[in-house]
Write an enzyme that holds these catalytic residues in place. Structure first.
Site, short mmCIF file in Angstrom:
data_model
loop_
_atom_site.label_atom_id
_atom_site.label_comp_id
_atom_site.label_asym_id
_atom_site.label_seq_id
_atom_site.Cartn_x
_atom_site.Cartn_y
_atom_site.Cartn_z
N GLU A 1 0.86 -1.20 0.00
CA GLU A 1 0.00 0.00 0.00
C GLU A 1 0.89 1.24 0.00
O GLU A 1 0.93 2.00 0.97
CB GLU A 1 -0.96 -0.05 1.19
CG GLU A 1 -1.95 -1.20 1.06
CD GLU A 1 -2.70 -1.53 2.35
OE1 GLU A 1 -2.61 -0.76 3.33
OE2 GLU A 1 -3.38 -2.58 2.39
N GLU B 1 -8.14 5.01 4.59
CA GLU B 1 -7.89 4.20 3.39
C GLU B 1 -7.86 5.11 2.17
O GLU B 1 -8.81 5.86 1.92
CB GLU B 1 -9.01 3.17 3.21
CG GLU B 1 -9.18 2.21 4.36
CD GLU B 1 -8.33 0.95 4.19
OE1 GLU B 1 -7.57 0.90 3.21
OE2 GLU B 1 -8.45 0.05 5.02
#
Length: 1188
Positions: free
Chosen positions: A888, A1067
């Site tokens: 990520e 997120e």
């Protein structure tokens, strides 16, 4: 007949009681008329009044008469065919009453009587939807009977054929009947029949019959025996050829899609071309956990083949969707979502009793010097170096110098500009002894003597040693380093320079260029290099001494990185000189030389000796928009057909291995120049194997995370040796998730070295014909968590290259390495002004021997008066972390935006520093990042599932980060906000997950008293502010529900155990946005960094809300900003077992020309990175651009 009966009851009573055939027929005619006109509702009334049973009764009675009245049978079956689909118990009633056998016998006796046969078959079609009836009729020979009706090919009575095929298709859903059809040799008969219809139906008027035949084949091939028979009957070739002929006619798509589904199902499962699915890199753990996937991995017997199972083919029916991406599974997850919601109220109420004694936590006091700092010896007018403190302590006694067993790492492939090179923090010898301090450094330290050097392998480099230069380049002055001396304290021990690693090659210049003197270089640097300044570098970029690590012992000229040079030139030993723009001038936080220096202090399991060009040059975000890619109609189908061609025309397939990490001595396989060259042996790189399938098509296999056998998603690799203008197809064949944003507009990233040399150093979104689909590579039950018969997924994309002799890199998302972080932190400390309090500690050392930095950022007190010191110490704390999941990378770009904003000179940044003390762990999983993992650390575990009970040895970064928070809770200084930055692979926009008792209870069925639900709504304030000021943020995607599967994540543990009400996971999408200013655009580093800065602005707004001491006012104000705060987030929360992210539920429309996400974005990318909407002007002090 009772008074007030409805008309339907009257008709049914008459029908039941009459014994006269003609009267019965007349009533049936009336009913038929009624049903035809009033369709749905009248049929419903008929069924509810028991009409079906009466019809069956009449049918049984009529069948006993010999011969039975044909007209009566015709009318009864016509009516039953209309009623059947509306009666849910129709099949059961038919079987129990005996009507089923009556109809079957009637069909057998009237095969030539088309008029009566049609309604009988229509009723049989409804009967067969009941599985018990299906099996019973199979035993009764109905499967063979239907096959007799549909063959041979004839265009007579096509409506009859259509119904018979529908009935046959329904019957064959039963595995027993499917086996019966296979045993009877009917698969080849059905294929021959399909071929006849395909050839003869030139005007495509009988598509439904052709589709009916395909449905029968589809249902037969649901069983293993059926698939085998299909292959033996040459079904693949027949369907492939017929489908290819159907492709030009758009109306035949249903045939092509069903054919494609059958072929994919029957495609023999292939073995993933690997010796083992375990990572190609091995790291032995200090101790293996007792249970869990890592324990299973270590307990696996040595001889076990973990790539495929003995019988990988299972008999279970596969997902039957046109796009075959297991949407059923997603929907199933969605339906049972409530199963994962936490329903134990005791667990939902945060417990603020840390379960560790304070004596154990007292050791963490030294990370909070700001809470006890008195600044008494500090002069508030003095120079910049006085405001930064450093405490570089480590919890591991092994220092970098004892650990390094590699050859000396030196940047032999570039001309170093001699200048002060800060020593990377990770190179320091971190002595764990507390309380001891080294002597302050002398003002003129002696130059470090070079460590003994082995002769260098690279003959293309000409070395010139110059004592002045050497001293110039390597004065180990801690003052230029990130650890500037503490306010009034001497720096701690641990600043000795590790001689082996810190020895920078004296000065390297390329053959044929006179070496610059130190004075000349200094002069250039002092005057400030012009924008067109260039640096000369040699390719490939090596860290030296390890020239023969790649390419089977070949020299540098054989590696695919020789851009800008021809082969013969290399062979002559003439190094290619690249004129490269100095990206340090374009990127204030980037310095290529410093980056190389940082790489030398980074420990990787494979002991990487190269630097990837993109990380060396840096990335300047492009100014143009990058819209979400519009999906081309039929792209997935055409890719699947190309895959099927491999089976049908095996001679066209090369299957040539061109890169293989499982051959460590020689990963790049030499060839005759007909293949691309691949490489992934650099920090954060991930590509395990490359196979050339066709001349311009390559299958790529990703490496699993170390000490794991799955998590294939992150990729980062180099490609060279390409031809200009040729379209290459790349297939990453071992993806695991059932769907991906690559199906919804996301593209891969590409970096061209030739473009960088031309002054455009940047990652750009690239690739056409992108899709993500289930492939035919078997995934063993070991890899699939015990499930058999699973497949991997393919991400495929095509791209062409614009430059000859280029070196290009491809990545899943914008790479951000651990060395980049160290470089950025070092550069940030150089930006510090006297008003900023900045301290960088080493929280701990990771399993791989890399340090985990901890930053403290706040404003210096105005003076050392008691009031100012008291205000300084009592600022609320904000705790931020990022990059627990290495794949990520967007989380690191958001963190970079946050750090740059915090260190900026804008009034907002100054105000923010005066409001809070920031504690930041910018990279929780350095080892995973360095070694190119997607989700795990070296322990083979997802670190964001270890927060409940972290292990000091296996999860040091989590253990110590949690301990910091526990220490704060003990001294009553728990953070006001905790936020862990993540990336999300299956959703768009940026959003937050938080924790709320009330919203969790609302989403579940548990009963709770009002006292259970008393909760401060403050947890919604921060996301609400973000949704108003950050264009990429979506409040609608936020969720505040606590799930059982997430109870060991940072967000839930910090909320539950530390008692932080505002505990979040933020997120960020890997794809792009579908709302707001960036709607329809893919996300880039500019937007991600903007998000990090906007997070800071939101905290400042939050401060104004929480600054009121009266709690009631706070609630009023928050409810004011929240607006309708009683509403639960508009979208339901969904769950998956091992992800931080919900299943992907966006549907792909395969019938439309493209997806519907092509709405015009509202406006251009903002050229200024941080902007605030007008409607929020009243909330802030200064809404000017927040960047200095």
């Amino acid at each position: 007949m009772s008074k007030g009966s409805s008309g339907m009851e009257v008709i049914l009573a008459s029908l039941e009681n009459t014994r006269d055939v003609q009267t019965t027929l007349n009533i049936l005619y009336i009913l038929s008329e009624l049903m035809t006109v009033g369709r749905g509702r009248r049929v419903g009334v008929f069924v509810s009044k028991g009409g079906t049973g009466i019809l069956f009764q009449i049918l049984i009675t009529a069948s006993k008469e010999l011969p039975p009245s044909e007209e009566l049978m015709l009318q009864l079956h016509s009516l039953l065919a209309k009623v059947g689909p509306k009666d849910r118990k129709f099949g059961v009633k038919a079987r129990l009453s005996g009507a089923l056998n009556v109809t079957v016998n009637l069909v057998k006796q009237n095969l030539q009587n088309a008029k009566l046969l049609l309604p009988c078959l229509q009723v049989l079609r409804v009967y067969s939807t009941n599985s018990v009836n299906s099996i019973s009729m199979g035993k009764n020979g109905v499967v063979e009977l239907m096959l007799k009706i549909v063959s041979p090919y004839s265009k007579k009575n096509t409506s009859l054929l259509k119904v018979a095929l529908d009935a046959l298709g329904a019957l064959l859903k039963s595995k027993t009947n499917a086996r019966r059809a296979v045993d009877g040799g009917h698969v080849s008969a059905l294929l021959a029949l399909y071929l006849d219809w395909h050839r003869n139906d030139t005007r495509h008027r009988h598509m439904l019959i052709r589709k009916g035949l395909l449905v029968c084949l589809r249902n037969i091939t649901n069983i293993k025996l059926g698939r085998k028979a299909f292959i033996e009957a040459d079904g693949m070739r027949i369907l492939y050829n017929s489908s290819t002929e159907c492709l030009p006619v758009r109306t035949l798509d249903p045939l092509v899609n069903t054919s494609s589904l059958i072929m994919r199902k029957c495609f023999p499962k292939n073995r993933m071309p690997l010796p083992t699915i375990k990572s190609a890199f091995h790291y032995q753990l200090p101790h293996v956990p007792a249970v869990g996937p890592v324990a299973q991995l270590y307990s696996q017997p040595p001889g076990v083949d973990d790539v495929v199972d003995d019988s990988d083919d299972n008999d279970e029916m596969e997902a039957d969707t046109e796009n075959d991406t297991e949407n059923e599974e997603d929907e199933k997850d969605h339906c049972t979502a409530n199963d994962d919601i936490e329903t134990d109220l005791n667990k939902l109420h945060p417990k603020k009793s840390p379960n560790r004694p304070f004596e154990e936590l007292r050791v963490y006091e030294r990370f909070f010097l700001e809470l006890s700092e008195d600044f008494q010896g500090y002069h508030f007018e003095c120079s910049k170096s006085a405001a930064t403190t450093s405490s570089s302590s480590s919890f591991s006694s092994s220092s970098a110098s004892t650990r390094s067993t590699r050859p000396i790492i030196v940047p032999t492939a570039q001309a170093l500009s001699p200048k002060h090179v800060p020593t990377p923090r990770s190179q320091e010898d971190c002595n764990p002894t507390k309380g001891q301090h080294a002597r302050p450094p002398t003002s003129a330290p002696a130059p470090t003597p070079p460590a003994p050097l082995t002769p260098l392998q690279l003959d293309t480099i000409h070395l010139t040693k110059d004592q002045n230069k050497k001293e110039e380049a390597h004065i180990p002055s801690p003052d230029t380093h990130s650890s500037l001396s503490s306010l009034s304290r001497p720096p701690p021990q641990g600043q000795r320079i590790d001689q082996e690693l810190a020895h920078v090659l004296e000065c390297v210049s390329l053959e044929g260029e006179g070496p610059l003197s130190a004075e000349e270089v200094k002069g250039v640097k002092q005057e400030g290099s012009p924008v067109n300044a260039t640096r000369h570098i040699q390719s490939p970029l090596l860290l030296g001494g390890i020239a023969n690590r790649r390419v089977g012992g070949g020299s540098s000229s054989t590696w695919g990185s020789d851009c800008g040079s021809e082969g013969p030139e290399d062979e002559g030993g003439e190094g290619a000189v690249l004129e490269v723009p100095d990206t340090a001038l374009l990127l204030p936080l980037h310095d290529p030389d410093l980056y190389v220096d940082m790489v030398k202090g980074t420990h990787s399991v494979p002991q990487y000796a190269e630097v990837a060009y993109p990380d060396y040059f840096g990335h300047v975000a492009p100014t143009f928009r990058e819209p979400l890619l519009e999906r081309v109609y039929g792209v997935q189908r055409s890719k699947i057909f190309q895959d099927i061609e491999r089976l049908i025309h095996p001679n066209d397939i090369l299957d040539k291995v061109v890169y293989d990490l499982d051959i460590p001595s020689c990963p790049v396989i030499e060839d005759d120049g007909e293949s691309l060259k691949f490489n992934s042996q650099f920090e954060s790189g991930n590509l395990r194997k490359a196979l050339q399938v066709r001349k311009y098509e390559y299958d790529l296999v990703l490496n699993s995370d170390i000490n794991s056998n799955h998590y294939h998603q992150w990729f980062y690799f180099e490609v060279s040796g390409m031809r200009v203008g040729t379209s290459y197809r790349f297939n990453i064949i071992n993806c695991e998730k059932s769907n991906s944003q690559f199906n919804y507009g996301m593209q891969v990233l590409m970096y061209s070295v030739q473009e960088a040399i031309s002054g455009r150093p940047r990652w750009v979104r690239t690739g056409t014909d992108i899709c993500y689909y289930k492939n035919h590579f078997a995934r063993s039950s070991i890899a699939a968590g015990g499930q058999k018969g699973k497949s991997y997924y393919t991400l495929t994309f095509s791209t062409s290259f614009s430059h000859k002799d280029d070196v290009c890199y491809f990545a899943y998302h914008y790479p951000y390495t651990y060395s980049s972080l160290k470089m950025h932190l070092s550069k940030l400390e150089a930006l510090r002004t006297p008003q900023i309090y900045l301290r960088q500690d080493i929280l701990c050392e990771t399993l791989g021997g890399n340090s985990c930095p901890l930053l403290t950022i706040t404003a210096m007190p105005e003076s050392n008066s008691n009031d100012h010191i008291c205000q300084f110490r009592n600022r609320p704390l904000i705790f931020l972390s990022a990059r627990v999941h290495p794949g990520e990378t967007n989380a690191s770009w958001v963190m970079k935006g946050t750090l740059e904003f915090l260190m900026g000179t804008s009034p907002l940044a100054a105000s923010l520093r005066e409001s809070y003390i920031f504690k930041i762990v910018p990279m929780l999983n350095p080892d995973g990042v360095i070694n190119g993992s997607h989700r795990c650390s070296l322990s083979g575990e997802d670190l964001n599932r270890q927060w409940q009970n972290p292990n000091l040895e296996l999860h040091p970064t989590i253990y110590h980060t949690k301990s910091l928070l526990q220490y704060l809770a003990h001294i009553q200084r728990a953070p006001l906000v905790f936020c862990d930055y993540h990336g999300h692979s299956r959703k768009k926009n940026v959003f937050m997950y938080g924790c709320s008792v009330k919203e969790t209870v609302w989403q579940s069925n548990i009963s709770a008293t009002s006292s259970d639900l008393q909760e401060d709504l403050g947890y919604r304030a921060l996301p609400k502010i973000l949704s108003q000021i950050a264009p990429a943020f979506s409040m609608a995607s936020c969720s505040f529900v606590v799930e059982r599967s997430k109870e060991s994540t940072a967000r839930v543990v910090v909320w539950r155990e530390i008692g932080v009400q505002r505990s979040y996971t933020m997120e960020s999408t890997l794809c792009g946005c579908d709302q707001g200013k960036y709607k329809g655009l893919q996300i880039g580093t500019r937007e991600l960094e903007e998000m990090g800065a906007q997070f800071c602005v939101a905290l400042l707004r939050l401060k104004r809300l929480t600054g009121l001491r009266n709690h009631q006012h706070l609630l009023d104000l928050e409810s004011d900003i929240i607006g309708t705060h009683t509403k639960v987030a508009s979208c339901p929360t969904t769950y998956v077992m091992e992800e931080d992210e919900p299943s992907f539920l966006e549907a792909i429309d395969y019938s439309a020309e493209s997806n519907d996400e092509d709405a015009e974005p509202e406006n251009e990318h903002s050229s200024e990175v941080h902007e605030t909407p007008d409607h929020l002007e009243h909330m802030s002090d200064s809404e000017t651009n927040h960047r200095d």
